[in-house]
Scaffold this active site. Sequence first.
Site, PDB file in Angstrom:
ATOM      1  N   ASP A 109     -10.597  10.860  -5.683  1.00 32.67           N
ATOM      2  CA  ASP A 109     -11.809  11.674  -5.759  1.00 32.67           C
ATOM      3  C   ASP A 109     -11.561  12.929  -6.601  1.00 32.67           C
ATOM      4  OD1 ASP A 109     -10.170  13.059  -4.021  1.00 32.67           O
ATOM      5  OD2 ASP A 109     -11.772  13.596  -2.625  1.00 32.67           O
ATOM      6  N   THR A 165     -13.210   5.778   4.172  1.00 32.48           N
ATOM      7  CA  THR A 165     -12.412   6.494   5.161  1.00 32.48           C
ATOM      8  C   THR A 165     -13.050   7.837   5.519  1.00 32.48           C
ATOM      9  OG1 THR A 165     -11.061   7.650   3.512  1.00 32.48           O
ATOM     10  CG2 THR A 165     -10.340   5.451   4.193  1.00 32.48           C
ATOM     11  N   ARG A 166     -12.569   8.407   6.617  1.00 28.23           N
ATOM     12  CA  ARG A 166     -13.046   9.718   7.035  1.00 28.23           C
ATOM     13  C   ARG A 166     -12.747  10.762   5.958  1.00 28.23           C
ATOM     14  NH1 ARG A 166     -10.489  11.588  12.515  1.00 28.23           N
ATOM     15  NH2 ARG A 166      -8.649  11.191  11.240  1.00 28.23           N
ATOM     16  N   GLU A 186       0.858  -1.187   0.000  1.00 25.21           N
ATOM     17  CA  GLU A 186       0.000   0.000   0.000  1.00 25.21           C
ATOM     18  C   GLU A 186       0.890   1.231   0.000  1.00 25.21           C
ATOM     19  OE1 GLU A 186      -3.682   2.143   2.433  1.00 25.21           O
ATOM     20  OE2 GLU A 186      -3.098   0.096   2.936  1.00 25.21           O
ATOM     21  N   ASP A 219      -1.791  12.140  -3.904  1.00 23.84           N
ATOM     22  CA  ASP A 219      -1.831  13.583  -4.154  1.00 23.84           C
ATOM     23  C   ASP A 219      -2.177  13.822  -5.619  1.00 23.84           C
ATOM     24  OD1 ASP A 219      -1.291  16.324  -4.493  1.00 23.84           O
ATOM     25  OD2 ASP A 219       0.238  16.279  -2.927  1.00 23.84           O
TER      26      ASP A 219
END
Length: 248
Positions: free
Chosen positions: A188, A225-226, A77, A152
Amino acid sequence: MPPKWRTEPRFPDGPAPDPAGSHHERRIRSFQPRRSRVTTGQGEALKRLWGTWGLDIDGHSVIDLEALFGGLPVVLEIGFGMGEATAQMAAADPATGVLAADVHTPGQGNLLALAERGGLSNVRVANGDAIILLREMLAPGSLAGIRVYFPDPWPKARHHKRRLIQPEFLTLAATRLAPGAVLHCATDWEPYAEQMLEVLTAHPDFENTQADGGYAPRPDFRPLTRFEGQGLDKGHVVHDLLFRRTEN
């Protein structure tokens, strides 16, 4: 003079400030080290656990993944943030080893603390540049998968060259993935998702797991995830891409 983050050890028995400094190379990097406060709990986890569950990406030797993970198949990961999703996935799949690489010291300490709390013996934390890890410290065909979640996006056009998912990275990643292993990306940032889909589709060493050649639904094993939830609340659309290493 090198910046202080490269020279000042924050934890004498913990992650090195710049583990591959002796392998300095003129290469555009996809990450920037972030200086942020390490909490007491994170610092204690680094001091207590780094010698057992941590490793520096120094580029000096090839890692014996079989010995490190007791013979488990291993997924790399790249960039795990604070490690909450990594810990959840490791807990849900104890038969898979997770080699989690990042340069963010608070996140490294947090993931170590989560792993200890959950008794996750299948997690190891790697500190440093994932490109050096792939190129110099992992054997060909040694990985059962690679995860790159929310890298990023480098949104400014002049910074697009810093994005991790590029043809050169895919060529390197393909050499370390076993045939049939999956590279799983999620973002996203719509323009980055489009670039990911374009370069992955064009690469001869990967094939889309989706019959329609598009994005994949979020698989159940990738937790929400948050960070992802905050993006969804803002109207962001998250795209998952699952591409399989071809058999050639």
